[in-house]
Design a protein around this motif. Structure first.
Motif, PDB file in Angstrom:
ATOM      1  N   LEU A 295       0.846  -1.196   0.000  1.00  0.00           N
ATOM      2  CA  LEU A 295       0.000   0.000   0.000  1.00  0.00           C
ATOM      3  C   LEU A 295       0.879   1.243   0.000  1.00  0.00           C
ATOM      4  O   LEU A 295       2.012   1.207   0.475  1.00  0.00           O
TER       5      LEU A 295
ATOM      6  N   SER B 182      -4.492   8.427  -0.837  1.00  0.00           N
ATOM      7  CA  SER B 182      -5.529   7.438  -1.109  1.00  0.00           C
ATOM      8  C   SER B 182      -4.929   6.038  -1.182  1.00  0.00           C
ATOM      9  O   SER B 182      -3.913   5.819  -1.827  1.00  0.00           O
ATOM     10  N   GLY B 183      -5.566   5.095  -0.501  1.00  0.00           N
ATOM     11  CA  GLY B 183      -5.087   3.714  -0.481  1.00  0.00           C
ATOM     12  C   GLY B 183      -4.110   3.405   0.625  1.00  0.00           C
ATOM     13  O   GLY B 183      -3.729   2.252   0.821  1.00  0.00           O
TER      14      GLY B 183
ATOM     15  N   GLY C 165     -18.132  -1.968   0.798  1.00  0.00           N
ATOM     16  CA  GLY C 165     -16.780  -1.805   1.323  1.00  0.00           C
ATOM     17  C   GLY C 165     -16.622  -0.764   2.405  1.00  0.00           C
ATOM     18  O   GLY C 165     -15.489  -0.442   2.783  1.00  0.00           O
TER      19      GLY C 165
ATOM     20  N   ARG D 150     -11.001  -2.961   2.276  1.00  0.00           N
ATOM     21  CA  ARG D 150     -10.779  -3.642   1.011  1.00  0.00           C
ATOM     22  C   ARG D 150     -10.035  -4.943   1.224  1.00  0.00           C
ATOM     23  O   ARG D 150      -9.390  -5.136   2.251  1.00  0.00           O
ATOM     24  N   ARG D 151     -10.175  -5.827   0.275  1.00  0.00           N
ATOM     25  CA  ARG D 151      -9.459  -7.098   0.324  1.00  0.00           C
ATOM     26  C   ARG D 151      -8.003  -6.857  -0.026  1.00  0.00           C
ATOM     27  O   ARG D 151      -7.678  -5.992  -0.821  1.00  0.00           O
TER      28      ARG D 151
ATOM     29  N   ARG E 127      -7.137  -8.914  -3.927  1.00  0.00           N
ATOM     30  CA  ARG E 127      -7.577  -8.375  -5.216  1.00  0.00           C
ATOM     31  C   ARG E 127      -8.609  -7.275  -5.008  1.00  0.00           C
ATOM     32  O   ARG E 127      -9.283  -7.233  -3.988  1.00  0.00           O
ATOM     33  N   PRO E 128      -8.741  -6.394  -5.991  1.00  0.00           N
ATOM     34  CA  PRO E 128      -9.640  -5.245  -5.849  1.00  0.00           C
ATOM     35  C   PRO E 128     -11.098  -5.567  -6.186  1.00  0.00           C
ATOM     36  O   PRO E 128     -11.635  -5.105  -7.180  1.00  0.00           O
ATOM     37  N   VAL E 129     -11.722  -6.365  -5.362  1.00  0.00           N
ATOM     38  CA  VAL E 129     -13.139  -6.701  -5.516  1.00  0.00           C
ATOM     39  C   VAL E 129     -13.824  -6.455  -4.176  1.00  0.00           C
ATOM     40  O   VAL E 129     -13.160  -6.323  -3.152  1.00  0.00           O
TER      41      VAL E 129
ATOM     42  N   THR F 202      -8.472  -8.591   4.997  1.00  0.00           N
ATOM     43  CA  THR F 202      -8.849  -7.233   4.618  1.00  0.00           C
ATOM     44  C   THR F 202      -7.935  -6.213   5.269  1.00  0.00           C
ATOM     45  O   THR F 202      -7.142  -6.535   6.154  1.00  0.00           O
TER      46      THR F 202
ATOM     47  N   ARG G  21      -9.788   6.631   1.603  1.00  0.00           N
ATOM     48  CA  ARG G  21     -10.432   6.722   0.292  1.00  0.00           C
ATOM     49  C   ARG G  21      -9.887   7.926  -0.448  1.00  0.00           C
ATOM     50  O   ARG G  21      -9.382   8.840   0.066  1.00  0.00           O
TER      51      ARG G  21
END
Length: 148
Positions: free
Chosen positions: A28, A33-34, A87, A100-101, A104-106, A143, A148
């Motif tokens: 990360l 963001s993130g 989310g 978030r996971r 993967r970004p789902v 997670t 954001r």
């Protein structure tokens, strides 16, 4: 013979004195963001969610479940339904964070959302965390909470 520092599993300062940046070893970003948010954002989100759950629980479920369990049930339901699908809870949205996971970004999904929600309401897993600010509930669900 010189002594070398022994690596530690306990979060804290590294032997060279630098503080590890939470989330960087997970891939990360360090800021923006993130990235992993600070404790202020996390506490704000929790307070907002708990206040909403208390208002809703006492208004609609207090007679059926009692004043202790109604807010807890609403908090759990909000957490599971909202984190699993979009989310974030309302508190996360107010605090500018999301769940978030890691793999993967789902969306987090119902299974991971249920596991994370159960562990969050148990409290203990949520207050035991690592150097990346991931509680046991996040580690078990795969997670991480990010900005954001």
């Amino acid at each position: 013979m010189t002594s070398r520092p022994v690596p530690s599993a306990v979060p804290g300062p590294r032997p060279d004195g630098d503080q590890p940046v939470p989330g960087v070893r997970l891939g990360l970003p360090a800021t923006g963001s993130g990235s992993v948010p600070g404790w202020g954002r996390r506490v704000l989100g929790l307070v907002v969610d708990w206040a909403l759950a208390t208002l809703i629980g006492r208004a609609f479920l207090q007679d059926a479940l009692g004043p202790q369990f109604a807010p807890l049930l609403v908090f759990w339901l909000m957490h599971v339904l909202l984190v699993s699908t979009i989310g974030m809870t309302i508190g996360h949205a107010v605090a500018g964070t999301a769940v978030r996971r890691l793999d993967r970004p789902v969306p987090v999904g119902l299974g991971r959302g249920l596991l994370r929600g159960v562990l969050v309401v148990l409290v203990v897993p949520a207050v035991v965390w690592d150097a990346d600010r991931r509680g046991l509930h996040d580690k078990a669900a795969g997670t991480v909470v990010v900005r954001r």
